[in-house]
Structures are given as C-alpha cells and as structure tokens.
Design an enzyme around this catalytic site. Structure first.
Site, PDB file in Angstrom:
ATOM      1  N   LYS A  87     -12.863 -26.823 -14.306  1.00 32.74           N
ATOM      2  CA  LYS A  87     -13.090 -26.241 -15.628  1.00 32.74           C
ATOM      3  C   LYS A  87     -11.773 -25.676 -16.155  1.00 32.74           C
ATOM      4  CE  LYS A  87     -16.914 -23.558 -17.575  1.00 32.74           C
ATOM      5  NZ  LYS A  87     -17.864 -22.482 -17.277  1.00 32.74           N
TER       6      LYS A  87
HETATM    7  C1  E4P Z   1     -20.186 -21.915 -19.767  1.00 29.63           C
HETATM    8  O1  E4P Z   1     -19.772 -22.713 -18.996  1.00 29.63           O
HETATM    9  C2  E4P Z   1     -20.093 -20.465 -19.606  1.00 29.63           C
HETATM   10  O2  E4P Z   1     -20.074 -20.180 -18.234  1.00 29.63           O
HETATM   11  C3  E4P Z   1     -21.260 -19.739 -20.161  1.00 29.63           C
HETATM   12  O3  E4P Z   1     -22.240 -20.612 -20.661  1.00 29.63           O
HETATM   13  C4  E4P Z   1     -20.933 -18.590 -21.036  1.00 29.63           C
HETATM   14  O4  E4P Z   1     -22.137 -17.970 -21.392  1.00 29.63           O
HETATM   15  P1  E4P Z   1     -22.234 -16.477 -21.945  1.00 29.63           P
HETATM   16  O5  E4P Z   1     -21.822 -16.484 -23.368  1.00 29.63           O
HETATM   17  O6  E4P Z   1     -23.686 -16.126 -21.784  1.00 29.63           O
HETATM   18  O7  E4P Z   1     -21.330 -15.637 -21.083  1.00 29.63           O
END
Ligand code: E4P
Length: 218
Positions: A87
């Site tokens: 990522k």
């Molecule tokens: C995506 O990969 C992120 O980990 C995640 O969806 C972020 O979500 P949040 O806005 O609830 O922290």
C-alpha cells in the site's frame, strides 16, 4: 464485488472469514497502532498472521515517503507472503514507486485517493488497486459516492485494469451504493458488513415461523 475487511484485529478478521464472504484485508498504520502492534518485527509478524487467516489480498502500508524508502519497505513487505499487496500513498514519490512495483509484478494499492485526477495518475502508473476514501469525503460535506462514480467512468473509458477499492466505508448504505455504481471491491469495518444481513422483517418472520412450528410440534 469483493469484500475486504478494514482492520488489523485478528479476531474480527477471523469472524469475517468464518462467514465465508471475505475476499481480503486492508490495514493502515493507524489500524495497526489501534491494535497495539508496534516495532518493525511485530508489525511484519502481524501481517503474516493476517495472511495465514485469509486467503486473499492483504494490504500492508509503507511508512517511508521517499521513492527509495518505499521501494525498500515494499519489497520487504511483498517478500513476507504471496497475499501481500503493497500500500503506497498518493504522492509524487508514491506514483514512481507504484510504477516501479508494477514493472516488477508486485501488486500495489494506492491509498489516500480523494480526487479523480489522483485515481487517473495511479492507474497510469499501473496500480493494482486504488483506495478512494469515501467516508472521509462525506465527513467534509463532499460526495464520496460521486467520486467513485466518476472514477468508474474514467476507468471504463480507457479500459484501465486498476480496481476501484472503495475505502473508508462507514455503513451498509455505502456498500450498497458502491455495488450499484460498480466499485470492484469495498473495504469496511465488520459492523458495516454484518449490518447488511439485518432486517427487522427477517427477525419478525423467523420468530413467527419458529413459534408456529413449536405450536404444531408440542
Ligand atoms: C483504507 O484502506 C483505509 O484503511 C480505511 O478505509 C480508512 O478508513 P477510515 O476513514 O475509517 O479511517
């Protein structure tokens, strides 16, 4: 539509996996910290533990923000397990890193996508997935679902292979809207996934069926 769970909590991951509908997992540094996973060795071991539960893509995020650092970390993460997807944040150095990994056949998930232009760049660099954060857009009075729709149109116009991984899901309606629009994947909390199953008429109907069965079988 693929279902990923957005957590680093092993028992939630196991619970979703046991439901039989889980296709993968996404994590981020905040989610790892929330579970108290700190220190490089523990973090790497935790990713392996997740990969051993779920037979599908597991996104592991780099911490470095420079190209060389992202490449170093990403290669180490990818070597941990065949399920790992590296990522990478949507920053100029990140785009270079995505291009590098795409040339090496290493899967990437470009994270922190908040605009169609960012999604277009990530796809051109060869990202396997892009993660538009729809809940965080909604949080600031911007239509997150509209962004997913816009990205779907752009990717379909040019037949990009990059998959739209709708992220920052907050509730079941987000999942349903994403499915209507044609997001390839959604990643959300266990609560939103389980909420899809809930309907008061299902509960009432079942209660009635069981009561009628009991009456006839006393
Ligand atoms: C995506 O990969 C992120 O980990 C995640 O969806 C972020 O979500 P949040 O806005 O609830 O922290």
């Amino acid at each position: 539509m693929q279902f990923f769970i957005d957590t680093a909590n092993l028992s939630e991951i196991k619970e979703a996996n046991d439901m039989g509908i889980l296709d993968g997992v996404t994590t981020n540094p905040s989610l790892m910290a929330k579970e108290g996973i700190t220190g490089k060795e523990n973090i790497l071991a935790h990713y392996v533990a997740i990969c051993n539960i779920v037979d599908g893509p597991v996104s592991a995020e780099v911490i470095a923000t420079d190209f060389e650092g992202m490449v170093r970390e990403g290669e180490q993460l990818a070597a941990l397990h065949k399920n790992i997807v590296v990522k990478i944040p949507m920053i100029p150095e990140g785009i270079k890193a995505i291009k590098y990994f795409s040339g090496k056949g290493i899967r990437t998930n470009c994270t922190l996508i908040f605009s169609a232009g960012q999604a277009l760049l990530a796809a051109k660099a060869g990202a396997t997935y892009i993660s538009p954060f729809l809940g965080r857009l909604d949080d600031v009075s911007t239509d997150g679902i509209a962004l997913i729709e816009q990205i779907r149109t752009i990717y379909d116009n040019y037949l990009f292979d990059t998959e739209i991984l709708a992220a920052s899901i907050r509730h079941p309606m987000h999942i349903i809207h994403c499915a209507e629009i044609g997001a390839d994947v959604m990643t959300g909390p266990l609560s939103a996934i389980k909420a899809l199953a809930k309907h008061p008429l299902t509960d009432l109907g079942l209660q009635q069926f069981l009561a009628d069965h009991a009456k006839g079988n006393q």
